[in-house]
Design a protein around this motif. Structure first.
Motif, mmCIF file in Angstrom:
data_model
loop_
_atom_site.group_PDB
_atom_site.id
_atom_site.type_symbol
_atom_site.label_atom_id
_atom_site.label_comp_id
_atom_site.label_asym_id
_atom_site.label_seq_id
_atom_site.Cartn_x
_atom_site.Cartn_y
_atom_site.Cartn_z
ATOM 1 N N UNK A 149 0.833 -1.214 0.000
ATOM 2 C CA UNK A 149 0.000 0.000 0.000
ATOM 3 C C UNK A 149 0.864 1.259 0.000
ATOM 4 N N UNK A 150 1.830 1.338 0.925
ATOM 5 C CA UNK A 150 2.620 2.562 1.042
ATOM 6 C C UNK A 150 3.650 2.713 -0.080
ATOM 7 N N UNK A 151 3.958 1.638 -0.766
ATOM 8 C CA UNK A 151 4.862 1.753 -1.908
ATOM 9 C C UNK A 151 4.159 2.283 -3.148
ATOM 10 N N UNK A 152 2.921 1.850 -3.350
ATOM 11 C CA UNK A 152 2.258 2.148 -4.621
ATOM 12 C C UNK A 152 1.064 3.096 -4.497
ATOM 13 N N UNK A 153 0.591 3.361 -3.304
ATOM 14 C CA UNK A 153 -0.546 4.263 -3.151
ATOM 15 C C UNK A 153 -0.092 5.725 -3.192
ATOM 16 N N UNK A 154 -0.894 6.557 -3.817
ATOM 17 C CA UNK A 154 -0.593 7.988 -3.853
ATOM 18 C C UNK A 154 -1.055 8.690 -2.586
ATOM 19 N N UNK A 155 -2.115 8.166 -1.954
ATOM 20 C CA UNK A 155 -2.681 8.828 -0.779
ATOM 21 C C UNK A 155 -1.825 8.624 0.467
ATOM 22 N N UNK A 156 -1.349 7.406 0.669
ATOM 23 C CA UNK A 156 -0.536 7.050 1.841
ATOM 24 C C UNK A 156 -1.209 7.502 3.134
ATOM 25 N N UNK A 157 -2.393 6.990 3.342
ATOM 26 C CA UNK A 157 -3.180 7.332 4.529
ATOM 27 C C UNK A 157 -2.643 6.569 5.739
ATOM 28 N N UNK A 158 -1.977 7.272 6.645
ATOM 29 C CA UNK A 158 -1.360 6.614 7.799
ATOM 30 C C UNK A 158 -2.392 6.100 8.793
ATOM 31 N N UNK A 159 -3.630 6.551 8.673
ATOM 32 C CA UNK A 159 -4.678 6.026 9.562
ATOM 33 C C UNK A 159 -4.914 4.543 9.316
ATOM 34 N N UNK A 160 -4.507 4.079 8.143
ATOM 35 C CA UNK A 160 -4.701 2.674 7.805
ATOM 36 C C UNK A 160 -3.964 1.749 8.774
#
Length: 402
Positions: free
Chosen positions: A341-352
């Motif tokens: 998720x954090x490698x390829x997502x643009x949003x990088x929502x840390x709440x996840x």
């Protein structure tokens, strides 16, 4: 007006204001502490007769966190008194239901204790994001948890200093005035300070203006120094050790040792925690290294997850799934998902991070998919296989297991 009087009035208002915000959470803390102090006041034989009260303490521990989560959720959603009351009543019903559903304290097993720990972890995580459910506000979420983290450290410092000071005062009275003070008083004092003072002080520091948090840009310099010069070097050391061990495995062509999974988990948790700590300043141009480190870290996770998979896979093939192995597998799957998720997502929502961990903690604690049922089924099948190989027959109420 006397300064001391002004201070006492302000302190009284702060105490009363905290109680109005979180009455049930504080009530839970007071009841749990009071019962614990009451139990400790009895001798060992008497404690055995009233140890059933520890179950009430356990329920209060759960209640404290879930009441807090619901309170700040309602506060942020601006619920009226009626809705707040309904939510608190529902939560109270859940806590009471847990009391009656769970076994008696004397009959609790390791499984019951593990389930309770999972509930506790899940509820602590719930507090971290409950005011930000269905909202973006990533910076607000981070600032809120920064406030909780720093307040927790401060409350523990105050509680520790207060306990040491009062303990020395009790010791002085005991020795100077020859007044015999039971040793149990020191334990009771700690319970009072940690359970009531520490909880009250911590809750009084929870932010009230949630909307303002999103526009807050404060970042403690000490936090950056701690992350940059303590956490990150530790992560680097762990990484070098794990990759050196991986090379050793490839050269000698042997299965990794089982305990390496714990080292991988420590490395992963420390790395993710470090990234969360420095998140607000990661987009500044002068901190470009943070973005590079984040990408590097998540890429570095994949070989270690494979290593973890080999380590736990060997044990599962040999001895089946146990609760510990179930959680190691679950964490490995979670780490894989988070890294992708954090490698390829643009949003990088840390709440996840806390949301998914909260869901995992709750779901893994019960059901046919949970840790206890799956590990039990695995061990039963393994036992049946061993008995079949040894050609043993066990009678089970008219039937037979071969």
């Amino acid at each position: 007006m006397n300064f001391n009087f002004i201070f006492l009035v302000a302190l009284a208002k702060d105490i009363a204001g905290t109680f109005r915000r979180f009455p049930l959470s504080l009530f839970s803390a007071v009841v749990a502490s009071g019962i614990s102090i009451f139990i400790i006041d009895h001798n060992y034989e008497a404690q055995k007769e009233i140890e059933y009260l520890w179950k009430v303490v356990m329920c209060c521990g759960l209640g404290l966190n879930i009441f807090l989560s619901v309170a700040i959720f309602s506060e942020r959603a601006k619920h009226n008194f009626r809705i707040k009351a309904i939510l608190q009543i529902v939560v109270l019903a859940l806590v009471v239901a847990y009391y009656f559903i769970s076994p008696e304290f004397q009959k609790m097993t390791v499984t019951d204790a593990t389930q309770y720990i999972l509930f506790t972890i899940g509820l602590h995580l719930l507090v971290t994001f409950s005011p930000f459910v269905n909202r973006g506000e990533i910076n607000g979420f981070w600032q809120f948890n920064k406030s909780l983290f720093l307040r927790l450290l401060l409350s523990l410092l105050y509680a520790g200093v207060l306990y040491i000071g009062l303990s020395l005062a009790i010791l002085a009275v005991d020795n100077l005035f020859q007044i015999k003070i039971k040793e149990d008083r020191y334990g009771q004092l700690w319970i009072f300070i940690a359970g009531i003072f520490n909880t009250w002080f911590f809750l009084s520091g929870i932010p009230k203006n949630f909307d303002a948090l999103e526009t807050t840009t404060d970042y403690p310099k000490g936090l950056k120094i701690f992350t940059q010069f303590v956490l990150l070097p530790l992560i680097t050391i762990y990484l070098l050790i794990l990759y050196a061990y991986s090379i050793k495995i490839l050269v000698q062509w042997e299965f990794p040792k089982g305990w390496v999974s714990y080292l991988v988990n420590i490395f992963s948790v420390a790395g993710i925690f470090a990234i969360l700590l420095i998140y607000p300043i990661s987009n500044k141009e002068e901190n470009k290294w943070i973005r590079i480190f984040s990408q590097w870290f998540y890429c570095a996770l994949f070989p270690l997850i494979v290593l973890l998979g080999f380590a736990i896979g060997k044990r599962v093939m040999q001895y089946g799934i146990t609760e510990n192995r179930y959680f190691v597998i679950l964490i490995a799957l979670w780490l894989t998902g988070i890294a992708i998720y954090f490698l390829f997502s643009k949003n990088k929502n840390i709440k996840l991070v806390p949301i998914t961990l909260c869901i995992i903690a709750f779901l893994s604690s019960f059901g046919w998919w949970g840790a206890f049922n799956i590990s039990e089924q695995s061990q039963v099948k393994r036992l049946a296989k061993i008995l079949a190989e040894e050609k043993c027959v066990i009678s089970l109420g008219g039937g037979a297991l071969i």
